[in-house]
Scaffold this motif. Sequence first.
Motif, PDB file in Angstrom:
ATOM      1  N   MET A  67     -61.652 -24.036 -36.208  1.00 29.79           N
ATOM      2  CA  MET A  67     -60.698 -24.328 -37.666  1.00 29.79           C
ATOM      3  C   MET A  67     -60.165 -22.922 -37.906  1.00 29.79           C
ATOM      4  SD  MET A  67     -64.050 -25.877 -39.652  1.00 29.79           S
ATOM      5  CE  MET A  67     -63.447 -27.300 -40.436  1.00 29.79           C
ATOM      6  N   ARG A  81     -57.346 -21.224 -40.630  1.00 37.85           N
ATOM      7  CA  ARG A  81     -56.774 -21.247 -41.800  1.00 37.85           C
ATOM      8  C   ARG A  81     -56.311 -20.210 -42.481  1.00 37.85           C
ATOM      9  NH1 ARG A  81     -59.937 -22.244 -47.389  1.00 37.85           N
ATOM     10  NH2 ARG A  81     -58.052 -23.046 -48.705  1.00 37.85           N
ATOM     11  N   VAL A  88     -59.093 -28.071 -36.372  1.00 43.05           N
ATOM     12  CA  VAL A  88     -58.340 -27.942 -37.689  1.00 43.05           C
ATOM     13  C   VAL A  88     -57.438 -26.821 -37.935  1.00 43.05           C
ATOM     14  CG1 VAL A  88     -58.989 -28.327 -39.987  1.00 43.05           C
ATOM     15  CG2 VAL A  88     -60.290 -29.327 -38.646  1.00 43.05           C
TER      16      VAL A  88
END
Length: 89
Positions: A29, A31, A51
């Motif tokens: 992930m 971000r 992600v």
Amino acid sequence: MNFDCEKLNSLDGNREDHVLGLGNLRVLMLRKLPKLEALPMCNLTSLDRLVIRECPQLTERCKKTTGEDWHKISHVSEICIDGVKTPEN
């Protein structure tokens, strides 16, 4: 936890400081990494879920079939970029 990684532009490190063990990751992930230029060069064959959110350069590089990094993730069964799931490969 909150990490200030807005200046991070690579996950590969340099010759003295490599990010090890990414090849065994099942979930990745990423971000709020606006300067991250590309996915790591290491083999991501164990990855099941990816992600990516708020990483504009990666968003472009990971576009299905046309992105420069697509070949690194085309095998991943679940890919979600900025809230949009990529259809089956």
